[in-house]
Design an enzyme around this catalytic site. Structure first.
Site, PDB file in Angstrom:
ATOM      1  N   LYS A 151       1.127  -1.116  -0.084  1.00  0.00           N
ATOM      2  CA  LYS A 151       0.067  -0.101   0.127  1.00  0.00           C
ATOM      3  C   LYS A 151       0.815   1.153  -0.045  1.00  0.00           C
ATOM      4  O   LYS A 151       2.017   1.261   0.628  1.00  0.00           O
ATOM      5  CB  LYS A 151      -0.873   0.006   1.253  1.00  0.00           C
ATOM      6  CG  LYS A 151      -1.785   1.300   1.325  1.00  0.00           C
ATOM      7  CD  LYS A 151      -2.619   1.437   2.807  1.00  0.00           C
ATOM      8  CE  LYS A 151      -3.064   2.662   2.768  1.00  0.00           C
ATOM      9  NZ  LYS A 151      -3.864   2.704   4.239  1.00  0.00           N
ATOM     10  N   GLU A 201      -8.601  12.611  12.817  1.00  0.00           N
ATOM     11  CA  GLU A 201      -7.946  11.438  13.033  1.00  0.00           C
ATOM     12  C   GLU A 201      -7.092  11.573  14.287  1.00  0.00           C
ATOM     13  O   GLU A 201      -6.057  12.392  14.425  1.00  0.00           O
ATOM     14  CB  GLU A 201      -7.186  10.619  12.158  1.00  0.00           C
ATOM     15  CG  GLU A 201      -6.556   9.293  12.431  1.00  0.00           C
ATOM     16  CD  GLU A 201      -6.177   8.606  11.244  1.00  0.00           C
ATOM     17  OE1 GLU A 201      -5.543   7.375  11.254  1.00  0.00           O
ATOM     18  OE2 GLU A 201      -5.966   9.320   9.992  1.00  0.00           O
ATOM     19  N   GLU A 245      -7.882  -2.263   3.505  1.00  0.00           N
ATOM     20  CA  GLU A 245      -7.134  -1.138   3.899  1.00  0.00           C
ATOM     21  C   GLU A 245      -7.149  -0.673   5.082  1.00  0.00           C
ATOM     22  O   GLU A 245      -6.083  -0.605   5.624  1.00  0.00           O
ATOM     23  CB  GLU A 245      -7.388   0.046   2.825  1.00  0.00           C
ATOM     24  CG  GLU A 245      -6.699   1.425   3.000  1.00  0.00           C
ATOM     25  CD  GLU A 245      -7.102   2.523   2.354  1.00  0.00           C
ATOM     26  OE1 GLU A 245      -6.775   3.789   2.476  1.00  0.00           O
ATOM     27  OE2 GLU A 245      -7.957   2.299   1.347  1.00  0.00           O
ATOM     28  N   GLU A 381     -11.616  10.818  -4.443  1.00  0.00           N
ATOM     29  CA  GLU A 381     -11.417  10.864  -2.839  1.00  0.00           C
ATOM     30  C   GLU A 381     -10.655  12.010  -2.536  1.00  0.00           C
ATOM     31  O   GLU A 381     -11.200  12.769  -1.488  1.00  0.00           O
ATOM     32  CB  GLU A 381     -11.011   9.651  -2.312  1.00  0.00           C
ATOM     33  CG  GLU A 381     -10.727   9.493  -0.864  1.00  0.00           C
ATOM     34  CD  GLU A 381     -10.220   8.310  -0.461  1.00  0.00           C
ATOM     35  OE1 GLU A 381      -9.422   8.065   0.565  1.00  0.00           O
ATOM     36  OE2 GLU A 381     -10.331   7.227  -0.972  1.00  0.00           O
TER      37      GLU A 381
END
Length: 397
Positions: A151, A201, A245, A381
């Site tokens: 990733k 976050e 993910e 996104e």
């Protein structure tokens, strides 16, 4: 109460206390941070964290210990750390820190920001252009499918320029009121520069020997249509690509934090969190620290960078980012937050943000690229993630 330099003030608890700190923020000299648990405003600078050969965590703790005074509250460091491990931090101990309850509990946060300021006439430049970004995503997907890595998170920027200097205070107030339950911040990030944003976050927090981390990975844009918004949320919870993910990130967080705890509490499946612009898959990780001397910054340094902002394996992902992104991330995807001399603190992932300098703003947004990714989806996104900040500055793509 008599206050000395670097001393935290008594917490403000009256109704409107949090918004009063938000309204009192002064760009370039102040440090502001609002979290779901508290609101902080740091005034001035008593000392900056010095350069040196010792680790950053030791330099921070040594500075805080040197400034501690008997009979006073523990001094606090505030600021940001960059994405690159060899870049200098922007951390300092303010002269005075005001504390208040969280913005989300303040009834005055629902009031709109007065629109009495003239907003700049922005010129917007996309770096890289969408088609180049899509090419970078496609190249990364091909390399992932070939087995080179698992990733990578690829970002792009919007460079906004204007003949007039933007009103950072008004921008901060709009960000805070749009998502009062998130993490809103404005801190100096270098000479003449301010890092400003609203992150969803939490990287990690420490309070009285207990850690909490809240990795987010896997996202979908919100919709103004209620039925469509719910459909997108349900689809995200069932998306094989996004669940994979997310699982990669949670596994990395577990691996990084496990050595600090006898037992970590990690839910088996993620839940959903939302911002004004996005849905995110979320997992809250908790645990009791084995060593009470472990600080919030110790934990944050062990975690950073997570696969949510870099990729896996980390070293390979960093190299791919350097090859693919035609800009320096600077503070983007680093961390921003605070820590006191007792080791308690909160460190937030620096996303949904911009760096301001003079009449220019650089906005950042990224997307996680895995084997199932497509250039079109990841470009869309990042465009959705830009919305948080574009709303605050009065610009559009």
């Amino acid at each position: 109460m008599s206050l000395t330099a670097h001393a935290p003030a008594e917490p403000l608890t009256s109704p409107g206390a949090a918004t009063s700190l938000l309204d009192a923020y002064r760009p370039t000299t102040d440090r502001f941070l609002a979290t779901p648990h508290r609101t902080l405003l740091g005034r001035g600078t008593t000392a900056e964290v010095p350069a040196g050969t010792a680790s950053l965590t030791h330099r921070v703790q040594d500075l805080l210990d040197a400034l501690r005074r008997p009979g006073t509250a523990a001094p606090v460091v505030m600021g940001s750390l960059p994405f690159a491990p060899d870049a200098p931090p922007a951390l300092a101990v303010p002269d005075l820190v005001h504390w208040a309850p969280p913005l989300r509990e303040d009834p005055l946060v629902a009031l709109p920001v007065p629109h009495d300021e003239a907003r700049p006439d922005w010129r917007v430049r996309e770096v890289p252009p969408p088609e180049r970004y899509g090419e970078a995503v496609a190249s990364a997907v091909a390399r992932i499918r070939a087995g080179e890595f698992d990733k990578v998170v690829l970002a792009r920027t919007l460079e906004l320029t204007s003949a007039t200097r933007p009103d950072l205070h008004a921008m901060l107030r709009r960000l805070a009121r749009r998502d009062p339950a998130g993490y809103t911040f404005a801190v100096p990030s270098g000479p003449g520069r301010t890092l400003i944003g609203a992150s969803p976050e939490l990287l990690v927090s420490r309070r009285a020997g207990r850690l909490t981390a809240n990795p987010l990975a896997g996202s979908a844009p919100r919709s103004s249509d209620l039925a469509e918004d719910v459909r997108r949320a349900v689809a995200l919870l069932e998306s094989e690509k996004d669940l994979h993910e997310h699982a990669v990130v949670v596994a990395a967080v577990r691996e990084a934090l496990a050595p600090f705890c006898d037992r970590l509490e990690v839910p088996e499946r993620p839940t959903l969190v939302r911002t004004a612009a996005m849905w995110h898959l979320s997992t809250t990780v908790g645990g009791e620290l084995t060593d009470p001397a472990t600080t919030a910054l110790d934990l944050a340094s062990a975690l950073h960078p997570t696969p949510a902002v870099c990729g896996t394996p980390t070293d390979v992902a960093r190299a791919v980012i350097a090859q693919s992104e035609p800009f320096d991330r600077g503070p983007y995807t680093g961390m921003v937050g605070w820590q006191d001399a007792d080791g308690d603190g909160e460190w937030v992932v620096t996303i949904r943000c911009a760096e301001a300098e003079g009449g220019a703003l650089r906005l950042f947004a990224g997307a996680g690229v895995v084997a199932a990714s497509t250039p079109e989806a990841e470009t869309a996104e990042t465009a959705a993630k830009f919305r948080t900040f574009l709303h605050a500055v009065g610009a559009s793509l």
